[in-house]
Design an enzyme around this catalytic site. Sequence first.
Site, PDB file in Angstrom:
ATOM      1  N   GLY A  24       0.855  -1.193   0.000  1.00 48.97           N
ATOM      2  CA  GLY A  24       0.000   0.000   0.000  1.00 48.97           C
ATOM      3  C   GLY A  24       0.883   1.231   0.000  1.00 48.97           C
ATOM      4  O   GLY A  24       2.017   1.181  -0.472  1.00 48.97           O
TER       5      GLY A  24
ATOM      6  N   CYS B 283       3.030   5.414  -2.785  1.00 41.68           N
ATOM      7  CA  CYS B 283       3.897   5.264  -3.965  1.00 41.68           C
ATOM      8  C   CYS B 283       3.643   4.002  -4.787  1.00 41.68           C
ATOM      9  O   CYS B 283       3.301   4.097  -5.958  1.00 41.68           O
ATOM     10  CB  CYS B 283       5.358   5.325  -3.540  1.00 41.68           C
ATOM     11  SG  CYS B 283       5.834   6.960  -2.962  1.00 41.68           S
TER      12      CYS B 283
HETATM   13  P1  NAD Z   1       2.690  14.951   0.173  1.00 39.31           P
HETATM   14  O1  NAD Z   1       1.297  14.849  -0.308  1.00 39.31           O
HETATM   15  O2  NAD Z   1       3.045  14.444   1.529  1.00 39.31           O
HETATM   16  O3  NAD Z   1       3.150  16.485   0.127  1.00 39.31           O
HETATM   17  C1  NAD Z   1       2.916  17.334  -0.936  1.00 39.31           C
HETATM   18  C2  NAD Z   1       2.890  18.761  -0.393  1.00 39.31           C
HETATM   19  O4  NAD Z   1       2.851  19.673  -1.489  1.00 39.31           O
HETATM   20  C3  NAD Z   1       1.665  19.077   0.470  1.00 39.31           C
HETATM   21  O5  NAD Z   1       2.076  19.621   1.702  1.00 39.31           O
HETATM   22  C4  NAD Z   1       0.887  20.113  -0.357  1.00 39.31           C
HETATM   23  O6  NAD Z   1       0.193  21.048   0.439  1.00 39.31           O
HETATM   24  C5  NAD Z   1       2.014  20.759  -1.133  1.00 39.31           C
HETATM   25  N1  NAD Z   1       1.589  21.444  -2.352  1.00 39.31           N
HETATM   26  C6  NAD Z   1       0.649  21.076  -3.241  1.00 39.31           C
HETATM   27  N2  NAD Z   1       0.601  21.945  -4.251  1.00 39.31           N
HETATM   28  C7  NAD Z   1       1.526  22.896  -4.006  1.00 39.31           C
HETATM   29  C8  NAD Z   1       1.964  24.075  -4.682  1.00 39.31           C
HETATM   30  N3  NAD Z   1       1.434  24.417  -5.849  1.00 39.31           N
HETATM   31  N4  NAD Z   1       2.945  24.801  -4.133  1.00 39.31           N
HETATM   32  C9  NAD Z   1       3.493  24.456  -2.945  1.00 39.31           C
HETATM   33  N5  NAD Z   1       3.127  23.363  -2.259  1.00 39.31           N
HETATM   34  C10 NAD Z   1       2.161  22.591  -2.785  1.00 39.31           C
HETATM   35  O7  NAD Z   1       3.584  14.255  -0.942  1.00 39.31           O
HETATM   36  P2  NAD Z   1       4.874  13.323  -0.721  1.00 39.31           P
HETATM   37  O8  NAD Z   1       4.470  12.021  -0.149  1.00 39.31           O
HETATM   38  O9  NAD Z   1       5.950  14.117  -0.098  1.00 39.31           O
HETATM   39  O10 NAD Z   1       5.237  13.048  -2.254  1.00 39.31           O
HETATM   40  C11 NAD Z   1       5.731  14.069  -3.095  1.00 39.31           C
HETATM   41  C12 NAD Z   1       6.199  13.451  -4.393  1.00 39.31           C
HETATM   42  O11 NAD Z   1       7.314  12.581  -4.136  1.00 39.31           O
HETATM   43  C13 NAD Z   1       5.169  12.568  -5.100  1.00 39.31           C
HETATM   44  O12 NAD Z   1       5.351  12.683  -6.463  1.00 39.31           O
HETATM   45  C14 NAD Z   1       5.524  11.171  -4.640  1.00 39.31           C
HETATM   46  O13 NAD Z   1       5.107  10.190  -5.551  1.00 39.31           O
HETATM   47  C15 NAD Z   1       7.033  11.245  -4.559  1.00 39.31           C
HETATM   48  N6  NAD Z   1       7.650  10.342  -3.580  1.00 39.31           N
HETATM   49  C16 NAD Z   1       7.064  10.151  -2.371  1.00 39.31           C
HETATM   50  C17 NAD Z   1       7.690   9.313  -1.455  1.00 39.31           C
HETATM   51  C18 NAD Z   1       7.052   9.020  -0.122  1.00 39.31           C
HETATM   52  O14 NAD Z   1       7.472   8.060   0.521  1.00 39.31           O
HETATM   53  N7  NAD Z   1       6.084   9.772   0.321  1.00 39.31           N
HETATM   54  C19 NAD Z   1       8.900   8.688  -1.776  1.00 39.31           C
HETATM   55  C20 NAD Z   1       9.492   8.948  -3.009  1.00 39.31           C
HETATM   56  C21 NAD Z   1       8.843   9.794  -3.918  1.00 39.31           C
END
Ligand code: NAD
Length: 434
Positions: free
Chosen positions: A255, A258
């Site tokens: 789950g 990602c």
């Molecule tokens: P998240 O949802 O935890 O955080 C995203 C943040 O971006 C939120 O706080 C949101 O308010 C902010 N945001 C949205 N639009 C915005 C804008 N226009 N300007 C400024 N801030 C804005 O996301 P995450 O889990 O950190 O994931 C981010 C990216 O990294 C995704 O593409 C994800 O697939 C990738 N990723 C995530 C992980 C993980 O473990 N969470 C690991 C590797 C890659």
Amino acid sequence: MKITIIGAGYVGLVTAGIFSDFGHKVYCIDIDKEKIENLKAAKLPFFEPGLDDLIKRNLERRRLFFTTSHEVAIPSSKVIFICVGTPPLGDGEVDLTQLYSAVKETAKHLKGYSLIAIKSTVPIGVEEDIEKIIKKFSKSKFELASCPEFLREGSAIADSRRPDRIVIGTKSKKAADILLDLHKHISGERIICDLRSAQLIKYVANSFLATKVSFANSVANLSEKVGAEADTVLWGAGLDRRVGHTYLSPGVGYGGSCLPKDVLAFVDMAKKYGFNFKLLKAVDEINENQIDNFVEKIRKSLNNQVKGKIITILGLSFKPNTDDMREAPSVKIINRLLSQGAKIKAYDPVATKNAKNYLKDVIFTSNAYEAAVGSSALCIVTEWNEFKELDLAKISKIMKKPIILDGRNIYNHKKIKEAGFIYMGMGRRNADIS
Ligand code: NAD
């Protein structure tokens, strides 16, 4: 170096913490005002071990600044990391609204030379749209890079300090050199490549891990049929270094934010380029079926009489050491049981608050024992360490019927029987219910 991180989520906050800790001046922007106000006071929006200390230390040393203002951060920053969410739209399409909006706001405030590095996981081809948006809103010189993130929630800081590799995808030598310099205190092999290859590396890595999980679960399901012990089978196979043990354990499926979305996005991306990624379609289907398999085990353990029974769910987050509930198997399992008339009592060491946004009609308790009182079946859904050392004798007494469905194979079958339980694990031969 002055750096801006856009998006204060898991990836953005960890990246901001790590680079500010190296002494860089880091601005972290988010559109969520409340989140930014809390972060200014070192209050984190989620649980990630060690992150609160990292953020607090760098706020106090005035190297890390949280803001909603692009105007304050962007013009003076040499590198801008885009770390906003790229959630699924359904059927594999990726929702790029956050990304395009972040790029547009960034472009409006660029000044001098800037390097824009995309850390968000994005489908190939998106870089062309990003370039067009920036050119529409800015006359400044900029370069683009893909710097995919591989951190795992629960161990995000260690993963970011000592990753297996740092992938830098760009056509510009200057951009690559800046990013190499920025990462010089971080270990791991460097992969310098074109932008599309960098983006694909991320999808390939996550899809391969998901494939291993679905393979392990298929082996577990077959082991049950042929009377083999899946743990032993997979351990034996994994001892071959070409196979390996990671992500090769039976369970209720993968789950999180990602793996599920990236597998489907990869299938969708492949389709757009005329490739039918049959393997990954099967990986996703097997993962969905694993929820049905687990719910079926619960039904069987209750002689197909779920209605009115109290069922205990231990573990709600999609994996231990995080409170992230995105695509958590617990949600699907609980909703299926609720639809069959079960009463659910659930406990998670850190995810309960967040789980309330995902689940209705569940009784959340403050410890595992409370959740077990009067229960007809206790299900391990997330393998938190504290569940491994529960007082099982006490639990068997407070349950209505001592039945354990171990969705993560955390218990030793013999010991659990000695404690008086009827037991069923995943792919385990010595199950009491078949
Ligand atoms: P998240 O949802 O935890 O955080 C995203 C943040 O971006 C939120 O706080 C949101 O308010 C902010 N945001 C949205 N639009 C915005 C804008 N226009 N300007 C400024 N801030 C804005 O996301 P995450 O889990 O950190 O994931 C981010 C990216 O990294 C995704 O593409 C994800 O697939 C990738 N990723 C995530 C992980 C993980 O473990 N969470 C690991 C590797 C890659």
